[in-house]
Enzyme design. Structure first.
Site, short mmCIF file in Angstrom:
data_model
loop_
_atom_site.label_atom_id
_atom_site.label_comp_id
_atom_site.label_asym_id
_atom_site.label_seq_id
_atom_site.Cartn_x
_atom_site.Cartn_y
_atom_site.Cartn_z
N ASP A 174 38.07 40.18 38.17
CA ASP A 174 37.13 39.85 39.17
C ASP A 174 35.68 40.01 38.31
O ASP A 174 35.42 41.05 37.63
CB ASP A 174 37.17 41.00 40.22
CG ASP A 174 36.19 40.49 41.48
OD1 ASP A 174 35.98 39.37 41.61
OD2 ASP A 174 35.80 41.38 42.07
N GLU A 175 34.94 39.27 38.71
CA GLU A 175 33.32 39.21 38.15
C GLU A 175 33.02 39.73 36.91
O GLU A 175 32.38 40.88 36.56
CB GLU A 175 32.75 40.11 39.31
CG GLU A 175 32.97 39.75 40.51
CD GLU A 175 32.25 40.75 41.55
OE1 GLU A 175 31.51 40.27 42.80
OE2 GLU A 175 32.01 41.87 41.61
#
Length: 854
Positions: free
Chosen positions: A523-524
């Site tokens: 994620d991210e």
């Protein structure tokens, strides 16, 4: 970083889940008070907000012109609005900021105050947006911090404070608005409601009555002995024991019968209760349905006997994967609270706990081979460096004694959690966040490196290093960290992943619990990472498949996939793992990565934020061969605020998410009833989503289930966790278990709306009259959210309604806050002046109150 902590101390610390740190009292610090107020949003016609922090000096305390720093956490970057205030705000890292004085700052005298205007980089709407975790550090004693009381928050009530932009159509929650929303809800007599929840496939009530008391025997086929034993232990707590439970003519029978996995049949007659299934899980779910037939008071105190209404039920789940993601990395939750979560998940037939154990702000699982992970990475406190703990975050303050900031599960704790879950047919998928959101691990492994370098053991020092010490890459994560991404070019990274995987596997083996998958994040990861890493440049020179840093994404997850495969596990990850960055028409774009498709990789897809362009990402990934777990921020992110109100906690960047959002979710066509945008604007789904991809038959087969997600940035206590989770978890359970509702497939819009309104009425009546009374006492009782009352003034009377029929409505007419002894609402309130109204559960606990001025 200078690292002086001996390995022995690591080992000692790793056996404790709560840490202590000496607090030094400052006799003057109690004289500093803080106040916070939002002045306006849409500041200078931008996505910014103007706020005011007031420093107030009392009790002989003053702030000199210099020589001090005030630290705090803020989710949004902040800067001084006016140079005239003569203060500066420095970004330390992540959400940590430091306010200090400039040259012409005049100080704050005794019994005086100073207002400091601050500009935030995004909107500030509710209490969760306020800065928190303040502490003061004097320059003369830089190693010591002094906690400051949290600011007094001045409620936002004006339009300019609650409107994000002039185009914001999401109205602030008022009694009148709630009344209008509740008007469609029909009050349904309790006797006519389905008594089993989630709604079973087939339900027939009969006139039979089965008397449950301590004489009842449970008779189980051999393969169901463990389910029978657990149920006996539960019944023992509900029934007054008159000696040992003895064999009797009346029995509860758990019998084997061929049927699909997790399916069951339940029959309650005058003489027996029979639950049939082909698996332990099916028998267990039949038992949970039987438990929801019991009156809520059964969990309040032991009874001599309990009458159970007769039913004939056949039932099975819609989705095989029914999950809750709980984040304990940002703010920690004690083992006791995780066991309570497992209890309520089991009651409502949710079968997967996605356990988010690591992130930038904490590593919460003891890994015996790497004790530094918890000795350093599980603690947050102020220090001159991070050799012994992480920096304060999310309001955890300057001391490790803050149990939301510091804590972890020992090996024994985790094994106990696994056994508890396994006994309840819940699979636990641990998440080790990588390569982004990995700051806790990176800092801990840096500390390990410094220790062994100090011991002149260079090779051992670098064994598990997670970033290249010579890397000068510049980046900033979504949460404003500049050092939270693992360097995937380092061979030591994969030794770390292998070691963690092996250690986790050992714990599952000892717990005799199934380990099917490990979630390895994805994620991210921000732009700019690895670009100046010597390890990356070396890899690029030797591996012809690596042309740029974008190629490292597939490189990393291919290696992680191979590690999980070697351990006979499948890989779970966030949605980004199914994508890659490529240059198309001279533009860097994200496209579906075919290299990892069709490999049984399970992707949790959250990004359907309206207007961001990825509304159909889940369907695209499923159509192209990825196994997809639907976890959309618009419907099943339980850290989102329920509605727009200053005192309603939670985030709102993705949506506001009341109880109806998870209930109304249509897994295979969530565009169908999406009629409001992120800012509340009216949408026509047929037009707005006309070009969006829908799931193909293959895509539908790849959608394995649903997940509710509770991120923990705003959860600083178990009570707040329960408030954000419940009752929304019940709506998730209904959508994940119950068959596809008629309103979801009806093509006539008006007819679909009418059917939906009736289903919604049935659901909220079941909650208010059956399930919330049960949850008041079940597993020790839950601090579920009690909604505010809706109210209008009509013909001189105050008319009240509620989202959850069955909760008691009480009111006052003298301006005082209602209590459990206040008047019960019946049919309108005749009063002048100020009427305050609140809803109460069976125990007398209330929600917040509504105020009406007739």
């Amino acid at each position: 970083m200078k690292y002086l902590l001996p390995v022995l101390l690591f080992i000692v610390l790793s056996t404790n889940s709560v840490f202590a740190q000496k607090k030094v009292a400052d006799p003057t610090i109690n004289g500093l008070r803080l106040k916070w107020e939002v002045i306006e949003n849409n500041y200078t016609n931008k996505e910014k907000a103007l706020a005011e922090l007031t420093l107030i000096t009392k009790q002989g305390f003053s702030l000199p012109a210099s020589g001090w720093k005030l630290y705090f956490n803020s989710d949004e970057p902040v800067v001084p609005a006016s140079p005239a205030d003569n203060v500066s705000v420095t970004h330390v890292n992540g959400g940590l900021y430091c306010l200090s004085t400039e040259k012409d700052f005049g100080g704050v005298k005794v019994n005086d105050s100073l207002k400091i205007a601050l500009v935030a980089d995004s909107w500030l709407i509710n209490v969760s947006d306020a800065p928190r975790g303040f502490y003061l550090v004097w320059d003369k004693t830089p190693a010591q911090a002094y906690a400051v009381n949290e600011p007094v928050l001045i409620p936002s009530t004006q339009t300019k404070q609650l409107m994000r932009t002039p185009a914001d159509k999401v109205l602030a929650s008022t009694p009148e608005l709630l009344f209008e929303q509740n008007k469609i809800i029909r009050d349904i007599p309790a006797d006519s409601l389905v008594k089993i929840f989630p709604t079973p496939d087939s339900y027939q009530a009969t006139a039979a009555k089965f008397k449950l008391d301590a004489t009842i025997s449970i008779v189980a086929d051999p393969q169901f002995r463990s389910e029978a034993a657990l149920f006996r232990s539960e019944l023992a707590k509900l029934l007054i024991q008159n000696g040992a439970i003895k064999n009797a003519a009346k029995q509860i029978k758990l019998v084997n019968k061929p049927m699909t996995p997790e399916a069951y049949e339940l029959q309650v007659t005058n003489d027996a209760v029979t639950i049939a299934a082909s698996s332990g899980a099916g028998i267990f779910y039949g038992i949970q349905s039987l438990k929801t037939l019991l009156p809520a008071q059964a969990w309040h105190r032991p009874q001599k006997s309990i009458m159970i209404n007769g039913v004939n039920v056949t039932d099975k789940p819609r989705f095989a994967y029914r999950a809750v993601m709980i984040d304990v990395a940002r703010n920690f939750q004690p083992k006791k609270e995780i066991l309570k979560l497992l209890d309520v998940m089991a009651l409502y037939k949710l079968n997967t706990l996605h356990f988010h154990l690591t992130d930038d702000e904490g590593w919460r699982l003891e890994i015996p081979a790497l004790p530094e992970l918890t000795a350093v990475g599980a603690k947050r406190a102020y220090a001159v460096d991070e050799s012994k703990n992480l920096q304060p975050a999310l309001g955890s303050g300057p001391f490790t004694s803050n149990t939301s900031g510091s804590g972890y599960y020992t090996k024994a704790d985790f094994i106990a959690i696994l056994r508890y879950a396994n006994q309840r047919h819940i699979t636990v998928i641990p998440e080790i966040e990588s390569p982004g959101h990995a700051r806790a691990a990176i800092v801990a492994m840096n500390a390990r490196y410094q220790y062994y370098i100090g011991q002149n053991q260079k090779e051992k020092a670098a064994e598990y290093l997670l970033h290249d010490l010579r890397d000068s890459s510049i980046y900033s994560s979504v949460q404003d960290y500049n050092d939270n991404v693992i360097d995937v070019s380092l061979p030591s990274t994969y030794k770390f992943i292998e070691t963690v995987t092996t250690e986790i596997e050992k714990m599952y083996t000892e717990a005799n619990a199934p380990l099917k998958s490990i979630h390895y994040g994805g994620d991210e990861v921000p732009a700019g990472v690895w670009e100046k890493s010597p390890a990356y440049l070396k890899l690029k020179s030797t591996d012809t498949t690596i042309k740029n840093t974008d190629n490292l994404w597939s490189y990393y997850y291919t290696k992680v996939y191979n590690i999980t495969q070697a351990h006979h596990l499948y890989l779970t990850a966030w949605e980004e793992v199914g994508s890659e960055k490529v240059i198309q028409n001279n533009v860097r774009q994200s496209v579906i990565n075919p290299a990892l498709a069709d490999k049984n990789i399970h992707l949790e897809v959250w990004n359907n934020v309206l207007g961001w362009g990825s509304e159909d990402l889940a369907y695209k990934l499923a159509n192209r061969g990825y196994k997809v777990i639907l976890s959309p921020v618009t419907n099943t992110y339980f850290d989102m605020a329920v509605n727009k109100a200053f005192d309603e906690p939670g985030y709102y960047w993705g949506s506001y998410a009341d109880l109806d959002r998870p209930f109304s979710f249509i897994p295979y066509d969530y565009f169908k009833n999406t009629v409001k945008g992120r800012l509340g604007e009216t949408l026509n789904p047929a037009i707005v989503f006309a070009t969006k991809e829908r799931p193909t038959p293959q895509g539908i087969s790849n959608i394995v289930g649903l997940q509710g997600a509770l991120w923990a940035e705003t959860l600083q206590s178990p009570e707040r966790m329960e408030y954000m989770l419940l009752p929304r978890l019940t709506a998730l359970a209904e959508r994940a278990w119950a068959k596809n509702p008629e309103w979801a497939t009806e093509t006539d819009t008006l007819k679909s709306k009418s059917i939906y309104n009736e289903a919604w009425s049935q659901f909220v009546n079941v909650l208010g009259k059956q399930e919330l009374p049960r949850l008041t006492y079940y597993a020790g009782g839950f601090n579920y959210r009690i909604p505010l009352a809706g109210a209008i003034v009509k013909d001189g009377q105050v008319i009240v309604n509620t989202q959850l029929p069955g909760l008691a409505i009480r009111y006052t007419t003298d301006g005082s806050i209602p209590t459990a002894k206040s008047k019960l609402y019946n049919n309108g309130i005749q009063a002048k002046g100020t009427v305050k109204i609140a809803l109460f559960d069976d125990s007398g606990r209330s929600g917040r109150f509504s105020t009406v001025y007739p």
